[in-house]
Design a protein around this motif. Sequence first.
Motif, PDB file in Angstrom:
ATOM      1  N   ILE A  53     -89.807 -60.931  18.353  1.00 48.76           N
ATOM      2  CA  ILE A  53     -89.506 -60.394  17.026  1.00 48.76           C
ATOM      3  C   ILE A  53     -89.314 -58.880  17.089  1.00 48.76           C
ATOM      4  O   ILE A  53     -88.375 -58.334  16.496  1.00 48.76           O
ATOM      5  N   THR A  54     -90.185 -58.198  17.830  1.00 48.40           N
ATOM      6  CA  THR A  54     -90.115 -56.738  17.910  1.00 48.40           C
ATOM      7  C   THR A  54     -88.843 -56.281  18.601  1.00 48.40           C
ATOM      8  O   THR A  54     -88.191 -55.320  18.163  1.00 48.40           O
ATOM      9  N   ARG A  56     -85.980 -57.851  18.677  1.00 48.49           N
ATOM     10  CA  ARG A  56     -84.864 -58.084  17.772  1.00 48.49           C
ATOM     11  C   ARG A  56     -84.800 -56.997  16.701  1.00 48.49           C
ATOM     12  O   ARG A  56     -83.721 -56.497  16.365  1.00 48.49           O
ATOM     13  N   ARG A  57     -85.945 -56.624  16.163  1.00 47.23           N
ATOM     14  CA  ARG A  57     -85.959 -55.567  15.144  1.00 47.23           C
ATOM     15  C   ARG A  57     -85.575 -54.222  15.741  1.00 47.23           C
ATOM     16  O   ARG A  57     -84.918 -53.402  15.081  1.00 47.23           O
ATOM     17  N   LYS A  60     -81.992 -53.671  15.797  1.00 46.04           N
ATOM     18  CA  LYS A  60     -81.419 -53.455  14.462  1.00 46.04           C
ATOM     19  C   LYS A  60     -81.874 -52.139  13.834  1.00 46.04           C
ATOM     20  O   LYS A  60     -81.091 -51.440  13.196  1.00 46.04           O
ATOM     21  N   LEU A  61     -83.166 -51.800  14.020  1.00 39.48           N
ATOM     22  CA  LEU A  61     -83.766 -50.686  13.287  1.00 39.48           C
ATOM     23  C   LEU A  61     -84.222 -49.528  14.173  1.00 39.48           C
ATOM     24  O   LEU A  61     -84.554 -48.463  13.648  1.00 39.48           O
ATOM     25  N   SER A  65     -89.366 -47.824  14.265  1.00 35.58           N
ATOM     26  CA  SER A  65     -89.629 -48.704  13.128  1.00 35.58           C
ATOM     27  C   SER A  65     -90.174 -50.052  13.592  1.00 35.58           C
ATOM     28  O   SER A  65     -91.107 -50.596  12.982  1.00 35.58           O
ATOM     29  N   ALA A  66     -89.585 -50.587  14.656  1.00 34.86           N
ATOM     30  CA  ALA A  66     -90.013 -51.905  15.129  1.00 34.86           C
ATOM     31  C   ALA A  66     -91.478 -51.895  15.564  1.00 34.86           C
ATOM     32  O   ALA A  66     -92.242 -52.817  15.249  1.00 34.86           O
ATOM     33  N   GLN A  69     -93.734 -51.593  12.512  1.00 30.67           N
ATOM     34  CA  GLN A  69     -93.857 -52.881  11.824  1.00 30.67           C
ATOM     35  C   GLN A  69     -94.778 -53.817  12.591  1.00 30.67           C
ATOM     36  O   GLN A  69     -95.561 -54.561  11.981  1.00 30.67           O
ATOM     37  N   GLY A 162     -85.915 -61.296   2.973  1.00 29.90           N
ATOM     38  CA  GLY A 162     -86.615 -60.962   4.200  1.00 29.90           C
ATOM     39  C   GLY A 162     -88.100 -61.221   4.103  1.00 29.90           C
ATOM     40  O   GLY A 162     -88.529 -62.282   3.667  1.00 29.90           O
ATOM     41  N   PHE A 248     -88.343 -55.676   5.530  1.00 29.82           N
ATOM     42  CA  PHE A 248     -89.133 -55.893   6.737  1.00 29.82           C
ATOM     43  C   PHE A 248     -90.559 -55.456   6.439  1.00 29.82           C
ATOM     44  O   PHE A 248     -90.810 -54.780   5.442  1.00 29.82           O
TER      45      PHE A 248
END
Length: 265
Positions: A53-54, A56-57, A60-61, A65-66, A69, A162, A248
Motif C-alpha cells: 500500500i505504501t 503504491r501511494r 502517486k503522492l 506523504s506515503a 500516512q 477513498g 487518503f
Amino acid sequence: MPGPVSTHSADARPIVLVMTAGGLNPTIVVADLARRGFNVHVCLEQPEGKGEITRRRARKLGWTSALGQLGTMIAARLLRRFADRRVSQLLASNGIGKTLPETVPIHPVTSINAGETAGLVRDLNPAAILLVSTRLMSAAQLASMPCPVINLHAGINPNYRGQMGGYWSLRENDAGNFGATVHLVDAGTDTGGTLYEARTRPAKGDFISTYPLVLTLAALDITARAISDALNGTLRPIPPAGPSALRFPPTLWSWIWCGITRRIW
C-alpha cells in the motif's frame, strides 16, 4: 472473520456474495445480511500488505506523504485497544456480536482480482456482489462479473471518496456529511452511481479508530435495502454530484496537530 471453506449448499435462494479482506466491520455487515434472511456467501481475500500500500501511494503522492500516512495507520492500529470499550458499547447498544453465523459459507482467495475469484463467481452465480473493505476491483474483473457489484463506502461521495471519509468530514468542518454511501462499483474509486446514503454523528468517545464502526452500523439498513433492490431488479443509481475528492489517511504529523489544535482525533 474466521470460518472454514464451505461446500456449495442446496439453498434455492439467490446468492449474495460479499467480498472482503475480513475484519470486524465486514463481519457485522455479513451477519446482519444473514439475520435479515439473505443467502450470503463470503469471498475472503488476503489483505494487502502495508508495504504494498505504501509503495503504491508513494508512486502517486511521494514518499513523504506515503510514509506519513503509514505512520497514522500504525498509530490507529495501536490505539485500537483504547477503542475496545467504545466498540463494546456500540455493539451492545445495537444488539450485535463479533462473530459470523456458522451457516455462512466462506471461500478464501488470494485477491478479489485473481482468476480463482472469477472461477468462484462462475460457480456460485451470485445475484449480487457486495464489496466491504477490499482492495479495488480491477476494470477487467469488474467487466466479467455477471451481476451488480455494490460497494459499502465509509464516506459520503463524491467529496469523501477513498479512505477515512468520516474523519475528513469532521476535519473540514462538514459534520453534516459524516456518513456512509452505498453505491454501484465502476472503474473509478468510489465514483459509481449512488444508491443510498446514511448520515449520523460520532459520540464524544469516538475517534479515528471507531469512526468506521459508527458508519458501518449506520449503514446496515441502506446496505440491506440496496441488496434487496439488486435482487429485485430495482436498482436506481444516481450520479454523484458536487465537489469530488479522493481521500487518503492523514499524515501522522497533521493528524496529531489537528487533534491538539482542534480536538479532531
